[in-house]
Design a protein around this motif. Structure first.
Motif, short mmCIF file in Angstrom:
data_model
loop_
_atom_site.label_atom_id
_atom_site.label_comp_id
_atom_site.label_asym_id
_atom_site.label_seq_id
_atom_site.Cartn_x
_atom_site.Cartn_y
_atom_site.Cartn_z
N LEU A 16 52.15 -31.04 56.19
CA LEU A 16 51.58 -32.08 55.34
C LEU A 16 52.07 -33.47 55.77
O LEU A 16 51.31 -34.44 55.78
N LEU A 17 53.33 -33.54 56.14
CA LEU A 17 53.89 -34.81 56.60
C LEU A 17 53.26 -35.24 57.92
O LEU A 17 52.91 -36.41 58.12
N GLN A 18 53.11 -34.28 58.83
CA GLN A 18 52.54 -34.60 60.14
C GLN A 18 51.09 -35.03 60.04
O GLN A 18 50.57 -35.74 60.92
N ALA A 19 50.42 -34.60 58.98
CA ALA A 19 49.02 -34.98 58.78
C ALA A 19 48.88 -36.42 58.29
O ALA A 19 47.77 -36.97 58.24
N ARG A 20 50.00 -37.04 57.91
CA ARG A 20 49.96 -38.41 57.41
C ARG A 20 49.87 -39.40 58.57
O ARG A 20 49.97 -39.04 59.74
N TRP A 21 49.70 -40.67 58.21
CA TRP A 21 49.69 -41.75 59.18
C TRP A 21 50.94 -41.61 60.05
O TRP A 21 52.06 -41.62 59.55
N PRO A 22 50.80 -41.46 61.38
CA PRO A 22 51.97 -41.16 62.23
C PRO A 22 52.96 -42.30 62.29
O PRO A 22 52.60 -43.48 62.15
N GLU A 23 54.23 -41.94 62.53
CA GLU A 23 55.26 -42.98 62.54
C GLU A 23 55.17 -43.85 63.78
O GLU A 23 55.78 -44.92 63.84
N THR A 24 54.38 -43.44 64.77
CA THR A 24 54.19 -44.27 65.96
C THR A 24 53.06 -45.27 65.78
O THR A 24 52.84 -46.12 66.64
N ARG A 25 52.32 -45.17 64.67
CA ARG A 25 51.24 -46.10 64.39
C ARG A 25 51.67 -46.94 63.20
O ARG A 25 51.66 -46.48 62.06
N ILE A 26 52.05 -48.17 63.47
CA ILE A 26 52.80 -48.95 62.48
C ILE A 26 51.96 -50.10 61.93
O ILE A 26 51.30 -50.82 62.68
N GLU A 27 52.00 -50.25 60.62
CA GLU A 27 51.42 -51.40 59.94
C GLU A 27 52.60 -52.14 59.31
O GLU A 27 53.10 -51.73 58.26
N PRO A 28 53.08 -53.20 59.96
CA PRO A 28 54.34 -53.85 59.53
C PRO A 28 54.24 -54.47 58.14
O PRO A 28 53.76 -55.58 57.98
N SER A 29 54.71 -53.76 57.15
CA SER A 29 54.64 -54.23 55.77
C SER A 29 55.53 -53.37 54.90
O SER A 29 55.74 -52.18 55.18
N LEU A 30 56.04 -53.96 53.82
CA LEU A 30 56.83 -53.21 52.84
C LEU A 30 56.04 -52.95 51.56
O LEU A 30 56.59 -52.38 50.62
N VAL A 31 54.76 -53.32 51.52
CA VAL A 31 54.03 -53.22 50.26
C VAL A 31 53.89 -51.78 49.78
O VAL A 31 54.01 -51.50 48.57
N ARG A 32 53.65 -50.85 50.69
CA ARG A 32 53.51 -49.45 50.27
C ARG A 32 54.83 -48.90 49.76
O ARG A 32 54.88 -48.23 48.72
N GLN A 35 46.44 -54.77 54.10
CA GLN A 35 45.70 -53.72 54.79
C GLN A 35 45.86 -52.40 54.05
O GLN A 35 46.98 -52.00 53.72
N GLN A 36 44.76 -51.74 53.76
CA GLN A 36 44.79 -50.49 53.02
C GLN A 36 44.96 -49.31 53.98
O GLN A 36 44.02 -48.88 54.63
N VAL A 37 46.18 -48.83 54.10
CA VAL A 37 46.46 -47.65 54.93
C VAL A 37 47.29 -46.68 54.11
O VAL A 37 48.00 -47.08 53.18
N PRO A 38 47.21 -45.39 54.40
CA PRO A 38 47.99 -44.42 53.63
C PRO A 38 49.48 -44.54 53.92
O PRO A 38 49.89 -45.12 54.92
N VAL A 39 50.27 -43.98 53.02
CA VAL A 39 51.72 -43.92 53.24
C VAL A 39 51.97 -43.10 54.50
O VAL A 39 51.42 -42.01 54.68
N SER A 40 52.79 -43.61 55.39
CA SER A 40 53.00 -42.97 56.68
C SER A 40 54.02 -41.83 56.61
O SER A 40 54.72 -41.66 55.60
N TYR A 41 54.10 -41.09 57.70
CA TYR A 41 55.12 -40.03 57.84
C TYR A 41 56.51 -40.61 57.60
O TYR A 41 57.30 -40.07 56.81
N PHE A 42 56.83 -41.72 58.30
CA PHE A 42 58.18 -42.27 58.18
C PHE A 42 58.44 -42.80 56.78
O PHE A 42 59.54 -42.62 56.23
N GLU A 43 57.46 -43.45 56.19
CA GLU A 43 57.64 -43.96 54.83
C GLU A 43 57.87 -42.81 53.86
O GLU A 43 58.70 -42.91 52.94
N THR A 44 57.15 -41.72 54.05
CA THR A 44 57.33 -40.56 53.17
C THR A 44 58.72 -39.96 53.33
O THR A 44 59.39 -39.64 52.33
N MET A 45 59.18 -39.83 54.57
CA MET A 45 60.52 -39.30 54.81
C MET A 45 61.58 -40.22 54.20
O MET A 45 62.57 -39.75 53.62
#
Length: 460
Positions: free
Chosen positions: A14-30, A126-136
């Protein structure tokens, strides 16, 4: 699959299916929205926050070891992992259990869904899902609050100012040496990168600054002045006073920010690890305060240093021939690795096994390796980020020449080939194999050398 049937492996999928940690949207809003929904778990314990270019995970492990030797309950968050994502979230020095890993994910999943749907996200963001790294990161902060821990040691993922971990206000900020990295996101000068990393230095905190270039030091000290933080600088307020080679490592004398500590046996090699240890010790001293009644017992510090480890960092996994695994993945780190090999190992013949990620400075690493390797075996690791093997080989030929480069697409075969090459000729002693180029390469190699071993956190 029902919640009751959820496994650690299923959570990882489930975590790997999220926005990957190598694809970064630089923001703290999420992360800020997520922490608000979770009632700010990152604010329920003091945080030691660590950034820099190299040495972050080693420093985190050392700080963890020191705190536990002093009787504190610790949480540690580092990345990436070598073998299991559970390694990223450690409680009292051990990776989070499979059961707690699953439970923590289940606890935060409803909040993830809300943020994925845009809860708390400004319309202009920018509306992007919570990423793998953010979830971890959120899982780590939640697990630390639930434990509970007395202190959390948190390593940034990238940079500092907008890194997901920076929703926490660290009482202590540790900044290891800064070099050029992740230029796409952090900038292509030392000053720009230092500015991003200085974002973890918070008002009225203490900044433990490893030895830096003048450009980086000026930026970091300016940030300290701006926010009213106290700066402790390696080589001025603290540092390694003496360093001698010892069996299995090195013997250190360290001047901390509050006291001097002698005869510290560290089972890790290299000047860089001695520097890491000095930063770790200074951070723990600063945590208690130089005037604190809870001074650090020299015997306890010695015990902690004796137990310090850093898996995958010049880690000997086999003898005959001596086989060393090193997770170095950038030129600055490889320079330190090469210096340590020349200082602490006496190889008469050394063969390298090299696989790197495609977004790294491969030429810079191979250039550093050439003087110490007799030959190099180019291969791949199991990561989808592993660089094209033919492209890597072409780079290697530029520095080694075609007669010193071997290509083996499969890592196990590459290691076997390196062993064969190491044992060729008249070199009957002092031959070795170095497996390096990536954290993923180091993790894959560790699995190969210990496929059936019990992990430190597994019961017999």
């Amino acid at each position: 699959m029902s919640d009751s049937e959820l496994t650690a492996e299923a959570v990882e999928r489930l975590l790997q299916a999220r926005w990957p940690e190598t694809r970064i949207e630089p923001s703290l809003v999420r992360m800020q929205s997520l922490m608000d929904l979770m009632d700010a778990p990152q604010s329920r314990y003091p945080v030691i926050h660590i950034t820099g270019t190299n040495g972050k995970s080693s420093v985190a492990r050392m700080i963890d070891q020191l705190f536990r030797a002093l009787g504190l309950r610790t949480g540690r968050f580092t990345s990436p992992h070598l073998e299991s994502s559970r390694e990223r979230i450690c409680l009292n020095g051990e990776p989070i259990s499979e059961q707690r890993y699953v439970e923590t994910y289940q606890e935060i999943e409803p909040y993830l869904q809300l943020v994925d749907a845009g809860h708390g996200i400004p319309d202009d963001a920018q509306q992007v899902p919570v990423s793998y790294f953010e979830t971890m990161t959120a899982m780590a902060y939640a697990a630390f609050a639930d434990a509970p821990v007395d202190v959390a040691i948190v390593e940034v993922g990238m940079g500092g100012a907008w890194d997901a971990t920076n929703v926490a206000d660290g009482r202590i900020a540790v900044i290891t040496p800064i070099g050029i990295e992740h230029a796409k996101y952090l900038g292509d000068t030392i000053e720009q990168i230092a500015r991003e990393k200085s974002g973890i230095i918070k008002p009225e905190s203490t900044a433990i600054l490893a030895a830096q270039t003048q450009e980086a030091a000026e930026v970091l000290l300016s940030r300290c002045v701006e926010v009213g933080a106290v700066a402790a600088r390696e080589g001025i307020e603290f540092g390694v006073v003496d360093r001698q080679g010892a069996v299995g490592g090195q013997m250190l004398s360290i001047q901390g920010v509050a006291a001097r500590y002698d005869e510290l046996l560290l089972h890790l090699w290299g000047e860089h690890q001695a520097s890491n240890a000095a930063c770790a010790l200074a951070a723990v001293e600063a945590f208690f305060g130089a005037e604190s009644s809870q001074t650090l017992s020299e015997d306890v510090v010695r015990e902690a240093f004796f137990e310090m480890t850093s898996p995958g960092r010049l880690e000997i996994v086999r003898t005959s021939p001596t086989t060393v695994i090193d997770a170095t993945h950038n030129p600055a780190g490889m320079k330190a690795t090469v210096q340590t090999l020349q200082e602490s190992f006496d190889f008469s013949r050394l063969i390298g096994v090299f696989a790197a990620s495609s977004d790294k400075d491969i030429a810079g690493m191979i250039e550093q390796l050439e003087p110490v390797l007799d030959e190099i075996v180019i291969t791949r690791n199991n990561s989808t980020r592993s660089h094209d093997i033919d492209a890597t080989a072409r780079i290697a030929v530029e520095y080694f020449g075609a007669d010193r480069v071997v290509v083996e697409p499969d890592l196990p075969n590459a290691i076997d080939a390196a062993v064969t090459l190491a044992e060729e000729g008249e070199h009957f002693a002092g031959v070795g194999v170095l497996v390096t180029g990536s954290v993923y390469t180091a993790g894959d190699a560790r699995k190969l050398f210990n496929p059936d071993r019990k992990k430190p956190w597994e019961k017999a």
